[in-house]
Scaffold this motif. Sequence first.
Motif, short mmCIF file in Angstrom:
data_model
loop_
_atom_site.label_atom_id
_atom_site.label_comp_id
_atom_site.label_asym_id
_atom_site.label_seq_id
_atom_site.Cartn_x
_atom_site.Cartn_y
_atom_site.Cartn_z
N GLY A 8 42.74 -38.14 105.70
CA GLY A 8 41.52 -38.39 105.93
C GLY A 8 41.10 -38.45 107.23
O GLY A 8 39.53 -38.37 107.39
N GLN A 9 41.61 -37.05 108.05
CA GLN A 9 40.90 -36.39 108.85
C GLN A 9 39.77 -35.74 108.31
O GLN A 9 38.36 -35.83 109.03
CB GLN A 9 41.85 -35.62 110.21
CG GLN A 9 42.55 -36.80 110.50
CD GLN A 9 43.55 -36.48 111.68
OE1 GLN A 9 43.72 -35.44 111.17
NE2 GLN A 9 43.47 -36.56 112.76
N VAL A 10 40.24 -34.54 107.38
CA VAL A 10 39.49 -33.63 107.18
C VAL A 10 38.76 -35.13 106.39
O VAL A 10 37.36 -34.08 106.35
CB VAL A 10 40.44 -32.90 105.56
CG1 VAL A 10 39.31 -32.11 104.51
CG2 VAL A 10 41.47 -31.81 106.10
N LEU A 11 38.43 -35.40 105.46
CA LEU A 11 37.49 -35.96 104.99
C LEU A 11 36.66 -36.31 105.87
O LEU A 11 35.43 -36.58 105.38
CB LEU A 11 37.96 -37.13 103.75
CG LEU A 11 37.06 -38.29 102.88
CD1 LEU A 11 36.44 -37.01 102.13
CD2 LEU A 11 37.71 -39.37 102.64
N PHE A 12 36.91 -37.16 107.03
CA PHE A 12 36.09 -38.00 108.12
C PHE A 12 35.00 -36.64 108.36
O PHE A 12 33.63 -36.26 108.75
CB PHE A 12 36.57 -38.53 109.27
CG PHE A 12 35.78 -39.02 110.14
CD1 PHE A 12 35.33 -39.40 109.49
CD2 PHE A 12 35.67 -38.14 111.63
CE1 PHE A 12 34.17 -40.37 111.02
CE2 PHE A 12 34.39 -38.32 111.90
CZ PHE A 12 34.05 -39.53 112.06
N TRP A 13 35.63 -35.21 108.61
CA TRP A 13 35.21 -34.20 108.84
C TRP A 13 34.15 -33.26 108.25
O TRP A 13 33.02 -32.94 108.48
CB TRP A 13 36.10 -33.37 109.35
CG TRP A 13 35.61 -32.08 109.81
CD1 TRP A 13 35.43 -31.36 111.57
CD2 TRP A 13 36.20 -30.89 109.17
NE1 TRP A 13 35.37 -30.34 110.71
CE2 TRP A 13 35.37 -29.67 110.14
CE3 TRP A 13 36.56 -30.82 107.58
CZ2 TRP A 13 35.41 -28.87 109.65
CZ3 TRP A 13 36.38 -28.75 107.67
CH2 TRP A 13 35.76 -27.76 108.19
N SER A 14 34.31 -33.90 106.61
CA SER A 14 33.34 -33.32 105.74
C SER A 14 32.48 -33.43 105.55
O SER A 14 30.95 -33.54 105.56
CB SER A 14 33.68 -33.44 104.67
OG SER A 14 35.26 -32.34 104.86
N SER A 18 31.24 -35.88 108.10
CA SER A 18 30.48 -36.11 109.35
C SER A 18 30.03 -34.98 109.79
O SER A 18 28.53 -34.55 110.19
CB SER A 18 31.31 -36.02 110.73
OG SER A 18 32.18 -35.25 110.70
N GLY A 19 30.44 -33.80 109.20
CA GLY A 19 29.49 -31.94 108.59
C GLY A 19 27.87 -32.22 108.12
O GLY A 19 27.41 -32.08 108.08
N LEU A 20 28.70 -33.05 107.00
CA LEU A 20 27.08 -33.44 106.23
C LEU A 20 25.92 -33.72 106.50
O LEU A 20 25.21 -33.37 106.74
CB LEU A 20 28.00 -33.67 104.39
CG LEU A 20 26.94 -33.85 103.17
CD1 LEU A 20 26.67 -32.85 102.97
CD2 LEU A 20 27.31 -35.30 102.44
N TYR A 21 26.22 -35.00 107.00
CA TYR A 21 25.60 -35.77 107.76
C TYR A 21 25.03 -34.61 108.68
O TYR A 21 23.63 -34.90 109.31
CB TYR A 21 26.31 -37.01 108.68
CG TYR A 21 25.50 -37.62 109.45
CD1 TYR A 21 24.09 -38.84 108.75
CD2 TYR A 21 25.18 -37.58 110.92
CE1 TYR A 21 23.58 -39.55 109.48
CE2 TYR A 21 24.55 -38.74 111.78
CZ TYR A 21 23.91 -39.90 110.51
OH TYR A 21 22.91 -39.99 111.67
N MET A 22 25.48 -34.26 109.26
CA MET A 22 24.75 -33.15 110.82
C MET A 22 23.97 -32.13 109.89
O MET A 22 23.04 -31.61 110.19
CB MET A 22 26.10 -32.38 111.50
CG MET A 22 26.59 -33.11 112.42
SD MET A 22 25.21 -34.25 113.66
CE MET A 22 27.33 -34.59 114.87
N VAL A 23 23.70 -31.90 108.92
CA VAL A 23 23.26 -30.50 108.00
C VAL A 23 22.10 -31.25 107.43
O VAL A 23 20.97 -30.78 107.57
CB VAL A 23 24.10 -29.55 106.87
CG1 VAL A 23 23.16 -29.45 106.13
CG2 VAL A 23 25.15 -29.09 107.87
#
Length: 63
Positions: A18-24, A26-31
Amino acid sequence: MKGPVRRSHRWLMMLVGGQVLFWSLSGLYMVWFDIYYIQGEHFFTWAQRDDERRHRLADRQYH
């Protein structure tokens, strides 16, 4: 012994997954979005932005 280990491993992997999914995501959102939109600068007026830039420049000069 096998049951509790498997159960704890399953919950641990769900937590980490779940943490890896959230991190991915949020990174996609930032890009995907513009940095000024992410920082919330579209909520400020031009006068407020100019004041903030002046304060940042003044802080750089004196520190």
